[in-house]
Design a protein around this motif. Structure first.
Motif, short mmCIF file in Angstrom:
data_model
loop_
_atom_site.label_atom_id
_atom_site.label_comp_id
_atom_site.label_asym_id
_atom_site.label_seq_id
_atom_site.Cartn_x
_atom_site.Cartn_y
_atom_site.Cartn_z
N SER A 139 0.85 -1.19 0.00
CA SER A 139 0.00 0.00 0.00
C SER A 139 0.89 1.24 0.00
O SER A 139 1.71 1.42 0.89
CB SER A 139 -0.92 0.00 1.22
OG SER A 139 -1.78 1.11 1.20
N VAL A 140 0.72 2.08 -1.01
CA VAL A 140 1.61 3.22 -1.23
C VAL A 140 0.78 4.49 -1.40
O VAL A 140 -0.31 4.46 -1.97
CB VAL A 140 2.47 2.97 -2.50
CG1 VAL A 140 3.24 4.22 -2.90
CG2 VAL A 140 3.43 1.82 -2.28
N LYS A 141 1.30 5.62 -0.88
CA LYS A 141 0.58 6.88 -1.06
C LYS A 141 1.29 7.85 -1.99
O LYS A 141 0.73 8.89 -2.35
CB LYS A 141 0.31 7.55 0.28
CG LYS A 141 1.52 7.81 1.15
CD LYS A 141 1.04 8.38 2.49
CE LYS A 141 2.16 8.49 3.50
NZ LYS A 141 1.69 8.99 4.80
N GLY A 142 2.50 7.53 -2.41
CA GLY A 142 3.20 8.38 -3.37
C GLY A 142 4.48 7.75 -3.84
O GLY A 142 5.14 7.04 -3.08
N PHE A 143 4.83 7.98 -5.11
CA PHE A 143 6.10 7.47 -5.62
C PHE A 143 6.57 8.27 -6.83
O PHE A 143 5.80 8.96 -7.50
CB PHE A 143 6.04 5.97 -5.94
CG PHE A 143 5.17 5.58 -7.11
CD1 PHE A 143 5.58 5.78 -8.42
CD2 PHE A 143 3.95 4.97 -6.89
CE1 PHE A 143 4.78 5.40 -9.50
CE2 PHE A 143 3.14 4.58 -7.95
CZ PHE A 143 3.56 4.80 -9.27
N LEU A 144 7.87 8.15 -7.07
CA LEU A 144 8.53 8.70 -8.26
C LEU A 144 9.35 7.58 -8.88
O LEU A 144 10.13 6.93 -8.18
CB LEU A 144 9.43 9.88 -7.89
CG LEU A 144 10.46 10.33 -8.94
CD1 LEU A 144 9.77 10.90 -10.17
CD2 LEU A 144 11.41 11.37 -8.34
N VAL A 145 9.18 7.37 -10.17
CA VAL A 145 9.94 6.35 -10.89
C VAL A 145 10.68 7.01 -12.05
O VAL A 145 10.07 7.73 -12.87
CB VAL A 145 9.03 5.23 -11.43
CG1 VAL A 145 9.82 4.27 -12.32
CG2 VAL A 145 8.39 4.47 -10.29
N GLY A 146 11.98 6.79 -12.12
CA GLY A 146 12.79 7.27 -13.23
C GLY A 146 13.21 6.11 -14.11
O GLY A 146 13.73 5.11 -13.63
N MET A 147 12.94 6.24 -15.40
CA MET A 147 13.36 5.24 -16.38
C MET A 147 14.53 5.82 -17.17
O MET A 147 14.43 6.92 -17.71
CB MET A 147 12.22 4.90 -17.35
CG MET A 147 10.92 4.51 -16.70
SD MET A 147 9.62 4.26 -17.95
CE MET A 147 8.18 4.81 -17.02
N GLU A 148 15.63 5.08 -17.23
CA GLU A 148 16.83 5.56 -17.93
C GLU A 148 17.32 4.48 -18.87
O GLU A 148 17.45 3.32 -18.48
CB GLU A 148 17.92 5.91 -16.91
CG GLU A 148 19.18 6.46 -17.53
CD GLU A 148 20.27 6.67 -16.50
OE1 GLU A 148 20.50 7.82 -16.10
OE2 GLU A 148 20.87 5.66 -16.06
N SER A 149 17.58 4.86 -20.11
CA SER A 149 17.98 3.88 -21.10
C SER A 149 19.09 4.42 -21.99
O SER A 149 19.24 5.64 -22.14
CB SER A 149 16.77 3.49 -21.97
OG SER A 149 17.15 2.59 -22.98
N SER A 150 19.86 3.50 -22.58
CA SER A 150 20.88 3.89 -23.55
C SER A 150 20.26 4.26 -24.89
O SER A 150 20.93 4.83 -25.75
CB SER A 150 21.90 2.76 -23.72
OG SER A 150 21.25 1.54 -24.01
N GLU A 151 19.00 3.94 -25.07
CA GLU A 151 18.26 4.28 -26.29
C GLU A 151 17.00 5.04 -25.90
O GLU A 151 16.55 4.99 -24.77
CB GLU A 151 17.88 3.00 -27.05
CG GLU A 151 19.07 2.14 -27.43
CD GLU A 151 18.65 0.78 -27.97
OE1 GLU A 151 17.44 0.47 -27.94
OE2 GLU A 151 19.53 0.04 -28.42
N SER A 152 16.45 5.74 -26.86
CA SER A 152 15.21 6.46 -26.61
C SER A 152 14.13 5.47 -26.18
O SER A 152 13.94 4.43 -26.80
CB SER A 152 14.78 7.19 -27.89
OG SER A 152 13.58 7.91 -27.66
N ILE A 153 13.44 5.79 -25.08
CA ILE A 153 12.45 4.88 -24.53
C ILE A 153 11.14 5.03 -25.28
O ILE A 153 10.60 6.14 -25.40
CB ILE A 153 12.24 5.16 -23.02
CG1 ILE A 153 13.56 4.99 -22.26
CG2 ILE A 153 11.17 4.24 -22.44
CD1 ILE A 153 13.50 5.35 -20.80
#
Length: 199
Positions: A139-153
């Motif tokens: 159970s979560v009330k807030g989050f931040l997710v960063g996606m990082e790739s060597s190619e355009s996502i």
């Protein structure tokens, strides 16, 4: 303002404090309210974020807008996540991060990074590794997710990551932010996440 980093990590013994928007500090470094006030003034930071390693037992400073708990070896990964870029398929800014810390004060950090030139499923492996670090039906009330790739996502990859993560999270009222960026590391896909449990 364009040349000012969004987030930097500061140490008490630094000779010079470069400007940043988010001033991050390790709580185990012996900061107190007076030295943190001076840090905020000298860096021109909009807000302060404390980094608490698992072994650290430091008290929460009231001047900080929030804290992020992580393993000691992951401190720089936290800074990479908070030093967001407005470029990419999904872009957010530091105002979004500040709003997230208004939602909750304490966040946990996890990440998964796959660097494998032979793998065609780096994205899927990375997201499942990240999910495995979360409790079942958390159970979560807030989050931040960063996606990082060597190619355009791609939009397909972004959609896959979002759906996979949100399918394992329980929330009645959830503040969620995603951002994407590129890295010079070849054959790489990384996911970084801070999340606040809903107790």
């Amino acid at each position: 303002m364009m040349d000012i980093p969004n987030a930097l990590l500061y140490r008490p013994n630094m000779e010079h404090y470069h400007s940043s928007v988010i001033a991050c500090f390790c709580m185990s470094d012996g900061w107190n309210e007076q030295t943190l006030l001076k840090l905020k003034e000298r860096t021109g930071a909009s807000f302060l974020v404390g980094i608490q390693t698992i072994a650290s037992k430091a008290e929460y400073p009231s001047i900080a807008e929030g804290i992020v708990r992580c393993q000691h070896e992951d401190i720089q990964q936290v800074i990479k996540l908070l030093d967001i870029s407005p470029r990419g398929l999904i872009g957010i800014d530091v105002i979004d991060i500040q709003d997230l810390f208004k939602r909750a004060y304490e966040y946990n950090f996890i990440y998964s990074c796959i660097t494998d030139p032979s793998s065609l499923d780096r994205e899927k492996i990375s997201v499942h590794n990240l999910i495995n670090q979360l409790s079942d039906n958390i159970s979560v009330k807030g989050f931040l997710v960063g996606m990082e790739s060597s190619e355009s996502i791609s939009l397909d990859t972004t959609t896959y990551v979002i759906e996979a993560l949100e399918n394992c999270i329980i929330a009645d009222d959830l503040d969620k932010y995603y951002c994407t960026s590129m890295t010079s590391d070849p054959d790489s896909f990384c996911l970084r996440m801070i999340y606040a449990k809903d107790h």
